[in-house]
Design an enzyme around this catalytic site. Structure first.
Site, mmCIF file in Angstrom:
data_model
loop_
_atom_site.group_PDB
_atom_site.id
_atom_site.type_symbol
_atom_site.label_atom_id
_atom_site.label_comp_id
_atom_site.label_asym_id
_atom_site.label_seq_id
_atom_site.Cartn_x
_atom_site.Cartn_y
_atom_site.Cartn_z
ATOM 1 C CD GLU A 95 -43.011 -8.421 38.631
ATOM 2 O OE1 GLU A 95 -43.463 -7.262 38.526
ATOM 3 O OE2 GLU A 95 -42.392 -8.981 37.717
ATOM 4 C CD GLN A 110 -54.975 2.832 32.316
ATOM 5 O OE1 GLN A 110 -54.459 3.762 32.913
ATOM 6 N NE2 GLN A 110 -56.206 2.865 31.835
ATOM 7 C CE1 TYR A 142 -57.035 -8.000 42.946
ATOM 8 C CE2 TYR A 142 -57.154 -6.978 40.785
ATOM 9 C CZ TYR A 142 -57.398 -8.051 41.613
ATOM 10 O OH TYR A 142 -58.012 -9.179 41.125
#
Length: 189
Positions: free
Chosen positions: A138, A157, A115
């Protein structure tokens, strides 16, 4: 404080229900054979998944963002396998997993590089000693384009650190306001 290994994470999940549901290994392929963003136990952490419940930020009501007096109308609720975050905006979600953190442990959570390399930042505050609940996630889309978040796949993670000394006051002891949270939880004061 020492970082905890995959063996410790598996042991704590089995004996103390620290993570539920729990994947003892990395999962990289869905049950129907599709490649997914990995989740589950890694060498020194646990890759958490995003559930299919989202709150997408909107300025449709033209309110001011105030953490002490947050207006729920600042979000649009969405449920689905893929959440589209508007450009330069953000969304809230929650983990699939429910956590029970031991009294001697503090966690740090970092977004997955899959991401981050797309301009999507995942922010999660530490899980404090004896905190439990679903984690509110978030997501910030820092790009000028819409961005996808995939439900039921890895997004961040969690690293577990154990202290050599038990804390005097845990999150549970002080009655933390996010203790036992379920679902996507908005700011509280």
């Amino acid at each position: 404080m020492t970082i905890k290994s995959d063996k410790w994470i598996r042991r704590m999940a089995a004996s103390h229900n620290m993570i539920e549901p729990f994947a003892p290994d990395q999962v990289r392929v869905s049950e129907d054979g599709r490649k997914i963003v990995s989740y589950g136990t890694s060498s020194y952490g646990y890759d958490i998944r995003c559930a299919d419940e989202f709150k997408i930020f909107t300025n449709i009501n033209s309110t001011i963002v105030d953490p002490k007096n947050f207006d729920e109308k600042s979000f649009v609720d969405f449920k689905g396998d893929v959440c589209i975050i508007p450009p330069n905006s953000f969304a809230l979600a929650r983990t699939v997993e429910y956590f029970r953190i031991p009294r001697s442990v503090l966690t740090v959570c970092l977004g997955k590089s899959t991401y981050a390399r797309c301009g999507i930042i995942v922010n999660v505050t530490p899980f404090e000693p004896e905190w439990e609940g679903h984690v509110t996630l978030e997501f910030s889309n820092t790009t000028p384009l819409p961005a996808k978040i995939y439900a039921n796949e890895g997004v961040a993670q969690v690293l577990f650190f154990e202290s050599d000394e038990i804390c005097e006051t845990s999150y549970a002891d002080r009655g933390g306001k996010y203790q036992g949270q379920h679902g996507v939880t908005l700011p509280k004061t």
